[in-house]
Design a protein around this motif. Structure first.
Motif, PDB file in Angstrom:
ATOM      1  N   LYS A 384       0.843  -1.209   0.000  1.00  0.00           N
ATOM      2  CA  LYS A 384       0.000   0.000   0.000  1.00  0.00           C
ATOM      3  C   LYS A 384       0.877   1.256   0.000  1.00  0.00           C
ATOM      4  O   LYS A 384       0.571   2.235  -0.687  1.00  0.00           O
ATOM      5  N   LYS A 388       1.091   4.160  -2.915  1.00  0.00           N
ATOM      6  CA  LYS A 388       0.917   5.578  -2.586  1.00  0.00           C
ATOM      7  C   LYS A 388       2.096   6.398  -3.098  1.00  0.00           C
ATOM      8  O   LYS A 388       1.915   7.500  -3.635  1.00  0.00           O
ATOM      9  N   LEU A 394      -5.591   4.453  -3.517  1.00  0.00           N
ATOM     10  CA  LEU A 394      -6.711   3.525  -3.362  1.00  0.00           C
ATOM     11  C   LEU A 394      -7.949   4.260  -2.858  1.00  0.00           C
ATOM     12  O   LEU A 394      -7.825   5.223  -2.104  1.00  0.00           O
TER      13      LEU A 394
END
Length: 420
Positions: A384, A388, A394
């Motif tokens: 994640k 980013k 997301l």
């Protein structure tokens, strides 16, 4: 291997029997390949390095061998002959000149010149620039292997030459094995039915990494003999899947799976197309292959190039980044090539996505997948964070997949995705 490399394999088989078993010679009636001669060559060459920057390899070698008896000079020449059998990078006339040049330092002539003719010296694989620029390292390694080999009892030498697995594990213990191209050349020449003709260790690792879905770190941990076995397993598996008697890692459809093309794909792709077009024509015109077998062979050889074409009929760009220039995208399989049960699944355009390389890496390794609604799914906090950093915020969605694509994606979620 086919008839193309038959003279090379025959020459290597002769060398194995004449020199490693009988301790004779390739080019004379002398006893050249003996423990004492190898020891003498070790002392003259390995223990007496010449680091002069302004002298060629052969100038240095001549000086190093200047005090050696003729039989040791002959051994050096024959070792260089063995080392030359592999390389496609060097012309046969250059190889022949080099071997004859060293041999003539012994003061004798060669008995049989048939083993230095073009068919024997044409080569069977690309060895890379370092194989010649670091020729002294490769020769030193060869000498060390032979020094260890002839240091074994006669019964143990026979056992080594009769068992490919035993030999591959035995040679692993010799210093420098993992970084020497000649290690792979030697095993192929001794056991051509058991080992690949691939000389480049980088290529060997890339193939295993691509087909076994291993990380670079895990691949580098493998011993050379473990890579050998994995290559054999992959080859057998792919041949069975494609319905072919034999496949080659340097031919389609396997070649494109592991080989990284240049950014624009131009030179390599053109060469592949030219080569495969010629081979396809040969298959189609053959009168000795039945029609069903022809169809299987043609479908297999078209391989990944056809898959890319099929994918382009379904997908036009990377759905995450929006990039539509195929030179910068990866034709990523959803259900991995290694898991496909039929050639149809391998080549199905619905079984793929055009993905930017960094997205493909996460998708291919199972760090991300896509849900039924098309949204990226991932659970690892590091993944994640990476997304980013790449400005992929997301939730983000692929959009709608067709029914066939959805089936393949379900397989990916269940069997590949690490969060499954």
């Amino acid at each position: 291997m086919g008839n193309k490399f038959k003279p090379i394999i025959s020459a290597a088989t002769f060398w194995k029997k004449k020199c490693l078993v009988e301790q004779g010679s390739v080019f004379s009636e002398s006893n050249v390949w003996t423990k004492s001669n190898v020891e003498s060559l070790y002392e003259a060459f390995v223990e007496n390095p010449d680091e002069s920057p302004d002298k060629s390899f052969f100038d240095k070698l001549e000086a190093q061998l200047s005090e050696c008896p003729p039989r040791v000079v002959k051994l050096a020449a024959e070792m260089l002959w063995v080392m030359s059998l592999a390389s496609l990078n060097v012309k046969p006339e250059t190889k022949r000149s080099n071997v004859l040049n060293v041999w003539q330092w012994s003061g004798d002539s060669i008995n049989d010149g048939s083993l230095i003719e073009d068919p024997v010296l044409t080569g069977y694989a690309k060895t890379g620039v370092s194989y010649n620029t670091n020729r002294w390292r490769e020769l030193s390694y060869f000498i060390e292997v032979m020094r260890t080999f002839f240091g074994e009892k006669s019964s143990d030498r026979s056992a080594l030459l009769g068992d490919a697995i035993y030999f591959s594990k035995w040679v692993e213990a010799i210093s420098g094995t993992k970084s020497r191209q000649f290690r792979h050349i030697l095993l192929f020449l001794l056991f051509p039915k058991k080992f690949e003709r691939i000389c480049s260790n980088n290529h060997r690792l890339k193939i295993v990494k691509a087909f076994e879905n291993l990380s670079s770190r895990d691949v580098k941990k493998l011993a050379c003999w473990e890579v050998d076995f994995k290559l054999a397993e992959i080859k057998a598996r792919e041949a069975k899947r494609l319905g072919l008697k034999a496949v080659d890692f340097y031919h389609s459809p396997l070649y494109e799976i592991w080989f990284e093309t240049r950014a624009d794909g131009s030179a390599i792709e053109k060469a592949i197309v030219k080569k495969e077009t010629k081979r396809l024509a040969q298959i189609q015109q053959s009168k000795t292959i039945d029609e069903m077998k022809k169809a299987q062979m043609i479908e297999a050889r078209i391989g990944h190039g056809q898959y890319r074409k099929n994918l382009s009929k379904v997908e036009t760009k990377c759905r995450i980044t929006g990039i539509d220039n195929k030179s910068f995208l990866t034709a990523s399989h959803v259900k991995p090539w290694r898991d496909c049960k039929t050639p149809k699944e391998c080549l199905d355009g619905n079984n793929g996505l055009w993905l930017a390389p960094h997205i493909d890496r996460l998708f291919d390794r199972g760090w991300i997948s896509f849900g039924e609604n098309g949204n990226i799914i991932c659970f690892d906090v590091h993944v994640k964070s990476a997304l980013k950093t790449w400005n992929i915020n997301l939730p983000i969605s692929l959009g709608k997949l067709n029914d066939e694509q959805a089936k393949y994606m379900e397989y990916h979620r269940v069997h590949i995705f690490k969060g499954a």
